[in-house]
Design an enzyme around this catalytic site. Structure first.
Site, PDB file in Angstrom:
ATOM      1  N   ARG A  15       0.820  -1.222   0.000  1.00 53.41           N
ATOM      2  CA  ARG A  15       0.000   0.000   0.000  1.00 53.41           C
ATOM      3  C   ARG A  15       0.852   1.270   0.000  1.00 53.41           C
ATOM      4  O   ARG A  15       0.366   2.361  -0.226  1.00 53.41           O
ATOM      5  CB  ARG A  15      -0.952  -0.005   1.208  1.00 53.41           C
ATOM      6  CG  ARG A  15      -2.119  -0.962   1.046  1.00 53.41           C
ATOM      7  CD  ARG A  15      -2.892  -1.124   2.348  1.00 53.41           C
ATOM      8  NE  ARG A  15      -2.194  -1.999   3.292  1.00 53.41           N
ATOM      9  CZ  ARG A  15      -2.616  -2.243   4.534  1.00 53.41           C
ATOM     10  NH1 ARG A  15      -3.708  -1.675   4.996  1.00 53.41           N
ATOM     11  NH2 ARG A  15      -1.930  -3.047   5.324  1.00 53.41           N
ATOM     12  N   ARG A 308      25.489  23.551   4.925  1.00 48.94           N
ATOM     13  CA  ARG A 308      25.510  22.149   4.476  1.00 48.94           C
ATOM     14  C   ARG A 308      26.437  21.302   5.348  1.00 48.94           C
ATOM     15  O   ARG A 308      27.164  21.827   6.187  1.00 48.94           O
ATOM     16  CB  ARG A 308      25.910  22.121   2.999  1.00 48.94           C
ATOM     17  CG  ARG A 308      24.784  22.699   2.128  1.00 48.94           C
ATOM     18  CD  ARG A 308      25.209  22.857   0.700  1.00 48.94           C
ATOM     19  NE  ARG A 308      25.792  21.640   0.188  1.00 48.94           N
ATOM     20  CZ  ARG A 308      26.622  21.585  -0.870  1.00 48.94           C
ATOM     21  NH1 ARG A 308      26.941  22.682  -1.503  1.00 48.94           N
ATOM     22  NH2 ARG A 308      27.102  20.440  -1.273  1.00 48.94           N
ATOM     23  N   ASN A 350      36.134  39.385   7.741  1.00 49.47           N
ATOM     24  CA  ASN A 350      34.863  39.793   7.156  1.00 49.47           C
ATOM     25  C   ASN A 350      34.817  39.340   5.698  1.00 49.47           C
ATOM     26  O   ASN A 350      35.726  39.623   4.924  1.00 49.47           O
ATOM     27  CB  ASN A 350      34.739  41.319   7.237  1.00 49.47           C
ATOM     28  CG  ASN A 350      33.379  41.783   6.764  1.00 49.47           C
ATOM     29  OD1 ASN A 350      32.433  41.826   7.533  1.00 49.47           O
ATOM     30  ND2 ASN A 350      33.277  42.126   5.480  1.00 49.47           N
TER      31      ASN A 350
HETATM   32  C1  UD1 Z   1      -2.567  -6.668  11.639  1.00 50.99           C
HETATM   33  C2  UD1 Z   1      -3.499  -7.522  12.483  1.00 50.99           C
HETATM   34  C3  UD1 Z   1      -4.824  -6.788  12.710  1.00 50.99           C
HETATM   35  C4  UD1 Z   1      -4.548  -5.448  13.373  1.00 50.99           C
HETATM   36  C5  UD1 Z   1      -3.514  -4.647  12.552  1.00 50.99           C
HETATM   37  C6  UD1 Z   1      -3.085  -3.431  13.346  1.00 50.99           C
HETATM   38  C7  UD1 Z   1      -2.990  -9.831  11.892  1.00 50.99           C
HETATM   39  C8  UD1 Z   1      -3.442 -11.029  11.151  1.00 50.99           C
HETATM   40  N1  UD1 Z   1      -3.778  -8.763  11.807  1.00 50.99           N
HETATM   41  O1  UD1 Z   1      -3.195  -6.487  10.371  1.00 50.99           O
HETATM   42  O2  UD1 Z   1      -5.678  -7.553  13.561  1.00 50.99           O
HETATM   43  O3  UD1 Z   1      -5.748  -4.728  13.497  1.00 50.99           O
HETATM   44  O4  UD1 Z   1      -2.331  -5.425  12.314  1.00 50.99           O
HETATM   45  O5  UD1 Z   1      -2.185  -2.657  12.607  1.00 50.99           O
HETATM   46  O6  UD1 Z   1      -1.988  -9.877  12.536  1.00 50.99           O
HETATM   47  N2  UD1 Z   1       4.357  -9.014   8.706  1.00 50.99           N
HETATM   48  C9  UD1 Z   1       5.339  -9.958   8.717  1.00 50.99           C
HETATM   49  N3  UD1 Z   1       5.169 -11.109   8.006  1.00 50.99           N
HETATM   50  C10 UD1 Z   1       4.022 -11.339   7.294  1.00 50.99           C
HETATM   51  C11 UD1 Z   1       3.005 -10.370   7.315  1.00 50.99           C
HETATM   52  C12 UD1 Z   1       3.192  -9.212   8.034  1.00 50.99           C
HETATM   53  O7  UD1 Z   1       6.396  -9.778   9.343  1.00 50.99           O
HETATM   54  O8  UD1 Z   1       3.953 -12.393   6.657  1.00 50.99           O
HETATM   55  C13 UD1 Z   1       4.581  -7.768   9.452  1.00 50.99           C
HETATM   56  C14 UD1 Z   1       4.461  -6.543   8.592  1.00 50.99           C
HETATM   57  O9  UD1 Z   1       5.708  -6.197   8.031  1.00 50.99           O
HETATM   58  C15 UD1 Z   1       3.950  -5.492   9.566  1.00 50.99           C
HETATM   59  C16 UD1 Z   1       3.186  -6.308  10.594  1.00 50.99           C
HETATM   60  O10 UD1 Z   1       3.587  -7.655  10.446  1.00 50.99           O
HETATM   61  O11 UD1 Z   1       5.013  -4.830  10.218  1.00 50.99           O
HETATM   62  C17 UD1 Z   1       1.674  -6.191  10.408  1.00 50.99           C
HETATM   63  O12 UD1 Z   1       1.349  -6.669   9.115  1.00 50.99           O
HETATM   64  P1  UD1 Z   1       0.206  -6.010   8.254  1.00 50.99           P
HETATM   65  O13 UD1 Z   1       0.118  -6.732   6.963  1.00 50.99           O
HETATM   66  O14 UD1 Z   1       0.375  -4.535   8.220  1.00 50.99           O
HETATM   67  O15 UD1 Z   1      -1.053  -6.426   9.140  1.00 50.99           O
HETATM   68  P2  UD1 Z   1      -2.496  -5.817   9.075  1.00 50.99           P
HETATM   69  O16 UD1 Z   1      -3.207  -6.361   7.902  1.00 50.99           O
HETATM   70  O17 UD1 Z   1      -2.384  -4.355   9.234  1.00 50.99           O
HETATM   71 CA    CA Z   2      -0.393  -2.710   9.438  1.00 54.06          CA
END
Ligand code: UD1
Ligand code: CA
Length: 430
Positions: A15, A308, A350
């Protein structure tokens, strides 16, 4: 109490619509994942970062910036999802705090509250006006029953506004017992960490919710979220420095990165940008100035100045449209329209308007060294490498190509010619 920490950062972050991995996008000068690790370090020495997408790039950044991190590469092909992310990690402590790499606003003090609650699982919940996309949390009698992911919600569940913020404290026992029992029978065909809650509940484990601040626990999934998180971080940074005694004129208009530090009473006027490892000590930064990775002590800078990287300015006044780069200025005045690069300029000197250090010959950069009490006339070009000793006068409009000894005048001009009545010969009488 000792705690192990896992930071989930294996997801792709689609996203974000970016070729840069999501967690490396910056907030106030540092990647999101840097912020969360910095806070995590205050609580634990056992920190595991879970990676998969762009693992090499993220890991090399983190290894350069932190010590003693452990890395775990998720078996994402076979076990995708937040549950899959934790499979196969060995934790040192009996409690495991799970954080996300895309939550840069959480503060250590907020995480400490998790450690004070006695339960098998403590999980973060927020009430949101718009819960779209979040897992919904079913709570009964102060205990969490289960979490239903947005994509798996029925109509009644979609109406719930209490959501999972995504931060949890588990006992190691709960993780060891239930991670192997997760399945991927859901809308996204992923191993959801959130399913552990329902499984543990059924076997009588205690699961306590902790209501957290949206301001700190919001995740960053898009560039709109990134900009919102940036504003919150900026407010915090400036508030902190105002409390330390820094004056900000219209603080919302200035951008101050997290590695900037102030000492003593300083003033920052509106529209300034201060970046990198910059130290400002007892100085006044006037409107619309930019300072990057430099040290400024007892100075007045700007308005509209640009300092810088690798500049050291002491007791110095820099005025409008002056650019300084990699230079050490001590007790100098450079009031207007100049470029001072790769230079070293000493007390009492200066620099006239329009002075340019010609530091680049097309192949290499060279140094300009100027001694004490030198008067550099306006519109002078200082062709480096060059050394001007103490007590020298450079006449306005001079192009300097040789070193100038102590006490001299240097002047290089075509002699002035005055042709009487030429105007009238040229244009005729008017
Ligand atoms: C997740 C939660 C959801 C919660 C939301 C809050 C789950 C299934 N759902 O959803 O209930 O409301 O966070 O923000 O956990 N990640 C991994 N490996 C993976 C997938 C994800 O390390 O295979 C990591 C991502 O990099 C991220 C985090 O886990 O940092 C959350 O993953 P994301 O896909 O953003 O979860 P949400 O769909 O937001
Ligand atoms: Ca998330």
């Amino acid at each position: 109490m000792s705690v192990s920490i896992a930071i989930l950062a294996a997801g792709q972050g689609t996203r974000m619509k970016s070729s840069l991995p999501k967690v490396l996008h910056k907030i106030s000068g540092r990647p999101m994942i840097w912020h969360i690790i910095k806070e995590a370090k205050k609580l634990s020495e056992d920190i595991t970062v879970v990676l998969y997408h762009e693992a090499k790039m993220i890991r090399s950044y983190l290894e350069e910036n932190f010590q003693n991190l452990r890395f775990h590469i998720q078996d994402h092909d076979n076990f995708p999802g937040t549950g899959g992310a934790l499979m196969g990690i060995e934790f040192e402590s009996d409690k495991v705090l799970v954080l996300n790499g895309d939550m840069p606003l959480i503060q250590a003090s907020e995480l400490e509250q998790f450690l004070q609650i006695d339960a098998d699982i403590v999980m973060s919940v927020i009430d949101l006006e718009n819960p779209h996309g979040y897992g919904r949390v079913i709570i009964e009698d102060t205990e969490v029953e289960c979490i239903v992911e947005h994509k798996d919600c029925g109509e009644a569940e979609l109406a719930l506004t209490t959501v999972n913020a995504g931060v949890y404290l588990f006992t190691k026992e709960v993780l060891q017992k239930f991670l192997p029992k997760l399945s991927n029978k859901n809308a996204q065909k992923e191993y959801y960490l959130t399913d552990i809650i329902g499984l543990a509940k059924k076997e009588g484990y205690t699961i306590k919710p902790i209501f957290v601040q949206e301001e700190s626990f919001q995740g960053v999934n898009s560039k709109v979220d990134l900009a919102q998180a940036e504003e919150i971080m900026q407010d915090r940074i400036k508030k902190r420095w105002m409390e330390e005694g820094v004056i900000f004129r219209l603080p919302k208009t200035s951008f101050i990165e997290i590695d900037v530090a102030f000492e003593g009473e300083c003033e920052v006027e509106s529209g300034c940008v201060l970046r990198g490892k910059t130290l400002i000590k007892k100085s006044h930064i006037k409107a619309h100035s930019v300072v990057e990775e430099s040290q400024i002590a007892f100075c007045t800078i700007g308005p509209f100045a640009r300092i810088r990287p690798k500049s050291i300015l002491e007791d110095t006044r820099i005025g409008n449209f002056v650019e300084v780069k990699k230079s050490h200025l001590k007790g100098v005045k450079a009031g207007h329209l100049s470029y001072l690069g790769d230079s070293q300029i000493d007390e009492g000197t200066n620099i006239g308007a329009g002075t340019i250090t010609c530091n680049y010959d097309g192949k290499e950069k060279h140094q300009t060294i100027i001694g004490k009490n030198v008067f550099v006339g306006s519109d002078s070009q200082l062709v480096a490498p060059l050394k001007i000793e103490d007590d020298v006068i450079i006449a306005a409009g001079t192009t300097l190509t040789k070193d100038i000894p102590k006490g001299s005048l240097a002047i290089a001009r075509t002699p002035l010619k005055i042709v009487k009545d030429f105007y009238y010969k040229f244009f005729g009488k008017r």
